[in-house]
Design a protein around this motif. Sequence first.
Motif, PDB file in Angstrom:
ATOM      1  N   SER A  59     -25.387 -60.701-111.312  1.00 15.15           N
ATOM      2  CA  SER A  59     -24.381 -59.637-111.195  1.00 15.15           C
ATOM      3  C   SER A  59     -24.228 -59.417-109.689  1.00 15.15           C
ATOM      4  CB  SER A  59     -24.807 -58.382-111.962  1.00 15.15           C
ATOM      5  OG  SER A  59     -26.122 -57.999-111.643  1.00 15.15           O
ATOM      6  N   TYR A  94     -21.211 -64.868-115.338  1.00 12.72           N
ATOM      7  CA  TYR A  94     -21.629 -65.026-116.730  1.00 12.72           C
ATOM      8  C   TYR A  94     -20.889 -66.186-117.367  1.00 12.72           C
ATOM      9  CZ  TYR A  94     -17.102 -63.116-117.954  1.00 12.72           C
ATOM     10  OH  TYR A  94     -15.747 -62.941-118.076  1.00 12.72           O
ATOM     11  N   LEU A 118     -23.843 -56.126-121.253  1.00 12.05           N
ATOM     12  CA  LEU A 118     -23.601 -56.559-119.874  1.00 12.05           C
ATOM     13  C   LEU A 118     -22.634 -55.620-119.167  1.00 12.05           C
ATOM     14  CD1 LEU A 118     -23.943 -58.478-117.525  1.00 12.05           C
ATOM     15  CD2 LEU A 118     -22.204 -59.975-118.559  1.00 12.05           C
ATOM     16  N   ARG A 141     -23.965 -65.480-121.494  1.00 14.31           N
ATOM     17  CA  ARG A 141     -25.116 -65.928-120.726  1.00 14.31           C
ATOM     18  C   ARG A 141     -24.968 -65.388-119.310  1.00 14.31           C
ATOM     19  NH1 ARG A 141     -30.244 -67.377-121.801  1.00 14.31           N
ATOM     20  NH2 ARG A 141     -31.075 -68.939-120.362  1.00 14.31           N
ATOM     21  N   VAL A 142     -25.907 -64.575-118.880  1.00 15.39           N
ATOM     22  CA  VAL A 142     -25.817 -63.897-117.585  1.00 15.39           C
ATOM     23  C   VAL A 142     -26.594 -64.692-116.536  1.00 15.39           C
ATOM     24  CG1 VAL A 142     -26.157 -61.749-116.335  1.00 15.39           C
ATOM     25  CG2 VAL A 142     -25.713 -61.700-118.805  1.00 15.39           C
TER      26      VAL A 142
END
Length: 239
Positions: free
Chosen positions: A101, A78, A116, A97-98
């Motif tokens: 994952s 992120y 998140l 801002r992702v």
Amino acid sequence: MNFSRVRFLKWVLLILLVIAAVVHKPWDYLPPEWSPWAPLSISHEMTQVTRWKVAQLQESPDHCLAVLEAAPEGWVDYLNLEDYTPVQGCPLTNVVRVRASGLGFSSPFTVTCPMLVAWVMFERQQLQPLALAHLGSAVSRVDHFGSFACRNIYSRENARRSQHASANAFDVAAFRLEDGEQVSVLRDWNNPQAPAKSTFLKAVHDSACGYFGTVLGPDYNQPHENHFHLDANGFGFCR
């Protein structure tokens, strides 16, 4: 035994219990996920206490970022963002801002930091185990409809602001598996030709209710027939 003596003994007992608690500190023996005083970790089991801790992150951006930064390597990719107003009337605060994952996304998206944290916990503790159990393959990517949209609920003029207006919501449309299969909310929610996919989607929906404040799916109404709406507002509205 008269009333005053009983009352006196009750006070003595209470004082002794308080002294015992101060001396022995029984709260020190609570598992961290059940202790209100233990720092939150993204690897903690999601309990009612953990959910309360995650909710507190909304008012503590630095603490939220510290939780993400302490996550094991590879769990989340992120970028921290400064507070800004991308569209007049919809300022964004405590957002990130992702990019990825433990799995990928159809595109990067901006979401609140607590959202998140909840997602990563959900992904690790529920989504991936459910995919392996029901479909025999892990999820490799999530296809989504985004997070931020400066609008009211259902875009109605007189409705209240949507959680999307503050990037506090995330719409999931489908899951892509490592074996190449896709599980679509629209196609597979009630798919007699693929019962395992339907069972998986319903299990994902139900388990998400323990991680997000609001979870909406195809059984809620027609606008949600093609996605899961997840947001960090409230505490357990699940339809």
